[in-house]
Design a protein around this motif. Structure first.
Motif, PDB file in Angstrom:
ATOM      1  N   VAL A 164      -4.031   2.487 -11.615  1.00 45.21           N
ATOM      2  CA  VAL A 164      -2.783   2.408 -12.296  1.00 45.21           C
ATOM      3  C   VAL A 164      -1.450   2.154 -11.390  1.00 45.21           C
ATOM      4  O   VAL A 164      -0.728   1.385 -11.462  1.00 45.21           O
ATOM      5  N   SER A 165      -1.652   3.032 -10.501  1.00 40.92           N
ATOM      6  CA  SER A 165      -0.543   2.850  -9.288  1.00 40.92           C
ATOM      7  C   SER A 165      -0.602   1.440  -8.572  1.00 40.92           C
ATOM      8  O   SER A 165       0.350   0.742  -8.188  1.00 40.92           O
ATOM      9  N   TRP A 166      -2.104   0.976  -8.365  1.00 40.68           N
ATOM     10  CA  TRP A 166      -2.192  -0.071  -7.405  1.00 40.68           C
ATOM     11  C   TRP A 166      -1.666  -1.302  -8.581  1.00 40.68           C
ATOM     12  O   TRP A 166      -0.917  -2.198  -7.685  1.00 40.68           O
ATOM     13  N   ILE A 167      -1.850  -1.347  -9.826  1.00 38.09           N
ATOM     14  CA  ILE A 167      -1.449  -2.548 -10.729  1.00 38.09           C
ATOM     15  C   ILE A 167       0.129  -2.558 -10.754  1.00 38.09           C
ATOM     16  O   ILE A 167       0.840  -3.670 -10.721  1.00 38.09           O
ATOM     17  N   ILE A 168       0.559  -1.238 -10.893  1.00 42.43           N
ATOM     18  CA  ILE A 168       2.240  -1.300 -10.935  1.00 42.43           C
ATOM     19  C   ILE A 168       2.873  -1.654  -9.666  1.00 42.43           C
ATOM     20  O   ILE A 168       3.861  -2.425  -9.696  1.00 42.43           O
ATOM     21  N   ALA A 169       2.335  -1.145  -8.649  1.00 46.34           N
ATOM     22  CA  ALA A 169       2.630  -1.567  -7.175  1.00 46.34           C
ATOM     23  C   ALA A 169       2.830  -3.303  -7.161  1.00 46.34           C
ATOM     24  O   ALA A 169       3.537  -3.667  -6.583  1.00 46.34           O
ATOM     25  N   PHE A 196       0.708  -1.261  -0.004  1.00 51.59           N
ATOM     26  CA  PHE A 196      -0.048   0.174  -0.005  1.00 51.59           C
ATOM     27  C   PHE A 196       0.781   1.172   0.065  1.00 51.59           C
ATOM     28  O   PHE A 196       0.547   2.105  -0.646  1.00 51.59           O
ATOM     29  N   LYS A 197       1.820   1.152   0.867  1.00 56.97           N
ATOM     30  CA  LYS A 197       2.756   2.531   0.890  1.00 56.97           C
ATOM     31  C   LYS A 197       3.252   2.513  -0.626  1.00 56.97           C
ATOM     32  O   LYS A 197       3.705   3.678  -0.921  1.00 56.97           O
ATOM     33  N   LEU A 198       3.970   1.515  -1.208  1.00 58.98           N
ATOM     34  CA  LEU A 198       4.340   1.805  -2.598  1.00 58.98           C
ATOM     35  C   LEU A 198       3.375   2.117  -3.447  1.00 58.98           C
ATOM     36  O   LEU A 198       4.002   2.934  -4.144  1.00 58.98           O
ATOM     37  N   ALA A 199       2.142   1.748  -3.406  1.00 58.63           N
ATOM     38  CA  ALA A 199       1.163   2.228  -4.316  1.00 58.63           C
ATOM     39  C   ALA A 199       0.715   3.740  -4.131  1.00 58.63           C
ATOM     40  O   ALA A 199       0.982   4.705  -4.949  1.00 58.63           O
ATOM     41  N   LEU A 200       1.136   4.181  -2.799  1.00 59.98           N
ATOM     42  CA  LEU A 200       0.838   5.578  -2.730  1.00 59.98           C
ATOM     43  C   LEU A 200       2.067   6.362  -3.017  1.00 59.98           C
ATOM     44  O   LEU A 200       1.816   7.590  -3.522  1.00 59.98           O
ATOM     45  N   VAL A 201       3.076   6.221  -2.949  1.00 61.65           N
ATOM     46  CA  VAL A 201       4.383   6.845  -3.538  1.00 61.65           C
ATOM     47  C   VAL A 201       4.259   6.699  -5.257  1.00 61.65           C
ATOM     48  O   VAL A 201       4.815   7.797  -5.716  1.00 61.65           O
ATOM     49  N   HIS A 256       1.751   6.826  -6.831  1.00 62.20           N
ATOM     50  CA  HIS A 256       0.530   7.677  -7.033  1.00 62.20           C
ATOM     51  C   HIS A 256       0.806   9.035  -7.084  1.00 62.20           C
ATOM     52  O   HIS A 256       0.315   9.884  -7.919  1.00 62.20           O
ATOM     53  N   ILE A 257       1.768   9.403  -6.291  1.00 65.39           N
ATOM     54  CA  ILE A 257       2.276  10.943  -6.274  1.00 65.39           C
ATOM     55  C   ILE A 257       2.712  11.135  -7.706  1.00 65.39           C
ATOM     56  O   ILE A 257       2.304  12.319  -8.189  1.00 65.39           O
ATOM     57  N   PHE A 258       3.437  10.465  -8.582  1.00 60.81           N
ATOM     58  CA  PHE A 258       4.062  10.578  -9.644  1.00 60.81           C
ATOM     59  C   PHE A 258       3.066  10.439 -11.035  1.00 60.81           C
ATOM     60  O   PHE A 258       2.876  10.870 -11.857  1.00 60.81           O
ATOM     61  N   ILE A 259       2.349   9.132 -10.682  1.00 63.38           N
ATOM     62  CA  ILE A 259       1.585   8.598 -11.630  1.00 63.38           C
ATOM     63  C   ILE A 259       0.282   9.565 -11.834  1.00 63.38           C
ATOM     64  O   ILE A 259      -0.206   9.985 -12.862  1.00 63.38           O
ATOM     65  N   GLY A 260      -0.214  10.002 -10.730  1.00 60.64           N
ATOM     66  CA  GLY A 260      -1.238  10.745 -10.681  1.00 60.64           C
ATOM     67  C   GLY A 260      -1.221  11.945 -11.156  1.00 60.64           C
ATOM     68  O   GLY A 260      -2.099  12.692 -12.012  1.00 60.64           O
ATOM     69  N   ALA A 261       0.013  12.738 -10.702  1.00 60.16           N
ATOM     70  CA  ALA A 261       0.413  14.135 -11.420  1.00 60.16           C
ATOM     71  C   ALA A 261       0.528  13.968 -12.716  1.00 60.16           C
ATOM     72  O   ALA A 261       0.239  14.948 -13.380  1.00 60.16           O
ATOM     73  N   THR A 262       1.137  12.862 -13.165  1.00 59.02           N
ATOM     74  CA  THR A 262       1.362  12.893 -14.857  1.00 59.02           C
ATOM     75  C   THR A 262       0.195  12.691 -15.613  1.00 59.02           C
ATOM     76  O   THR A 262      -0.105  13.185 -16.556  1.00 59.02           O
ATOM     77  N   LEU A 263      -0.692  12.022 -15.105  1.00 55.84           N
ATOM     78  CA  LEU A 263      -2.054  11.674 -15.718  1.00 55.84           C
ATOM     79  C   LEU A 263      -2.994  12.700 -15.616  1.00 55.84           C
ATOM     80  O   LEU A 263      -3.681  13.382 -16.709  1.00 55.84           O
ATOM     81  N   ALA A 264      -2.913  13.437 -14.525  1.00 57.70           N
ATOM     82  CA  ALA A 264      -3.894  14.879 -14.191  1.00 57.70           C
ATOM     83  C   ALA A 264      -3.184  15.819 -15.240  1.00 57.70           C
ATOM     84  O   ALA A 264      -4.006  16.381 -15.950  1.00 57.70           O
ATOM     85  N   GLY A 265      -1.888  15.791 -15.317  1.00 56.97           N
ATOM     86  CA  GLY A 265      -1.126  16.979 -16.265  1.00 56.97           C
ATOM     87  C   GLY A 265      -1.660  16.588 -17.870  1.00 56.97           C
ATOM     88  O   GLY A 265      -1.743  17.492 -18.449  1.00 56.97           O
TER      89      GLY A 265
END
Length: 61
Positions: free
Chosen positions: A49-54, A2-7, A9-18
């Motif tokens: 996406v973060s959960w799948i990659i984690a 879960f911690k890996l997925a949150l870390v 998500h910081i990068f993946i979420g920002a990239t997808l949102a941008g």
């Protein structure tokens, strides 16, 4: 995991949102609400996406 997925998500979420915001601006929607909605869709879309990659990284190591 879960911690890996949150870390991630910081990068993946920002990239997808941008990317979504840029797509909305290129499409010609320059007002507030299309930009906010695109950013939210990218941010929320980053969770699965973060959960799948984690999960894949956790299974590898």
């Amino acid at each position: 995991m879960f911690k890996l997925a949150l870390v991630l998500h910081i990068f993946i979420g920002a990239t997808l949102a941008g990317s979504a915001v840029i797509a909305v601006l290129v499409a010609g929607y320059g007002t507030l609400w299309p930009i906010v909605i695109a950013a939210l869709v990218g941010f929320v879309g980053g969770f699965p996406v973060s959960w799948i990659i984690a999960r894949q990284l956790y299974e590898e190591g």
